[in-house]
Enzyme design. Structure first.
Site, short mmCIF file in Angstrom:
data_model
loop_
_atom_site.label_atom_id
_atom_site.label_comp_id
_atom_site.label_asym_id
_atom_site.label_seq_id
_atom_site.Cartn_x
_atom_site.Cartn_y
_atom_site.Cartn_z
N SER A 147 0.85 -1.19 0.00
CA SER A 147 0.00 0.00 0.00
C SER A 147 0.89 1.23 0.00
O SER A 147 2.07 1.17 0.36
CB SER A 147 -0.88 0.00 1.26
OG SER A 147 -1.49 1.26 1.48
N TYR A 160 -3.14 -0.29 10.03
CA TYR A 160 -2.97 -0.61 8.61
C TYR A 160 -1.59 -0.20 8.12
O TYR A 160 -0.90 -0.98 7.44
CB TYR A 160 -4.07 0.10 7.81
CG TYR A 160 -4.11 -0.23 6.35
CD1 TYR A 160 -4.68 -1.42 5.90
CD2 TYR A 160 -3.61 0.66 5.40
CE1 TYR A 160 -4.73 -1.72 4.54
CE2 TYR A 160 -3.66 0.37 4.04
CZ TYR A 160 -4.23 -0.83 3.61
OH TYR A 160 -4.29 -1.11 2.28
#
Length: 267
Positions: A147, A160
């Site tokens: 990501s 995250y």
């Protein structure tokens, strides 16, 4: 081998975790288009059934398995079944993931652990399960869905970002440990992708204006648009194919240029 032939996945078996829909489905579909046999999992039978049907509608025969990728026993059992019923896995895409948008000081340790478990521990577990057979076969491709949060921080995504930052380093470490066995482990870092999950963030407001988050993303993206799941397809095929046999430990960011851009100067 011609350059174009080096991108073929003919005869390969690809396991894409959590690929009943969304980014995983798009990547798996591109692999099928390149000639691979598709295997995927999801956590519930109803999701696996929906996934199989979605692949069927797209003209793809996919093999679906129910498996919680955070459960090592279930993962080992699934990999053994795949090897017995389909064949040895040539390509693994660690796609399954979750996000919980909660300010750090409001987030429970249990919620933090759950995100780490799905987004970081699971790729470790599944990779560990497939690597021995890849070594025996003499080759293997592992692609971790990282990501932009593997590089950046942002409010409400502490778990995250911690998981995806860890996944970037797990990618580099798998490369370091198993590159000598002709196993390439790389990552893809998607930018902001237009999926059903992000649709509410792109809705036109009652006054006709763009959603504030939509405006924020467009202002931060040199390409001036959200990515599409299909934008990840060709990069994913490249990292799964012989074309990337000397590419290892790399994170390929498919983000429209966000990570290269400091943002517009205020007027």
């Amino acid at each position: 081998m011609s350059v174009l032939n080096s991108f073929s996945l003919e005869g390969k078996i690809a396991l894409v975790t959590g690929a009943s829909y969304g980014i995983g489905f798009a990547i798996a579909s591109s692999y099928a288009d390149a000639g691979a046999t598709i295997v995927f999992n999801d956590i519930k039978q109803e999701l696996v059934d929906k996934g199989v049907e979605a692949y069927k509608e797209a003209g793809i025969t996919a093999h679906g398995y129910v498996c919680d990728v955070t459960n090592e026993d279930q993962v080992n059992e699934m990999v053994a079944k795949i090897e017995a019923e389909v064949g040895v896995i040539d390509i693994l895409v660690n796609n399954a993931g979750i996000i919980k948008r909660i300010p750090m000081c409001d987030m429970s340790a249990a919620d933090f652990r759950q995100v780490i478990d799905v987004d970081l521990n699971a790729p470790f577990i599944v990779s560990k399960a497939v690597i021995p057979s890849m070594i025996k076969k003499g080759h293997g491709k592992i692609i971790n869905i990282c990501s932009m949060m593997s590089e950046l921080g942002r409010e409400t995504v502490s778990a995250y970002a911690a998981a995806k930052g860890g996944l970037k380093m797990l990618t580099k470490n798998i490369c370091s440990e198993y590159g000598e066995f002709n196993i390439q482990c790389n990552g893809i870092g998607p930018g902001y992708i237009a999926t059903p999950q992000t649709a509410p963030l792109r809705e036109v407001q009652p006054d006709g204006s763009k959603h504030p988050f939509d405006q924020f993303i467009l202002a931060k993206t040199p390409a001036n648009r959200w990515g599409e799941a299909e934008d990840l397809a060709a990069p994913a095929v490249f990292l799964a194919s012989d074309a990337s046999n000397f590419v290892n430990g790399h994170i390929l960011y498919v983000d429209g240029g966000i990570l290269a851009y400091i943002g517009k100067q205020p007027q």
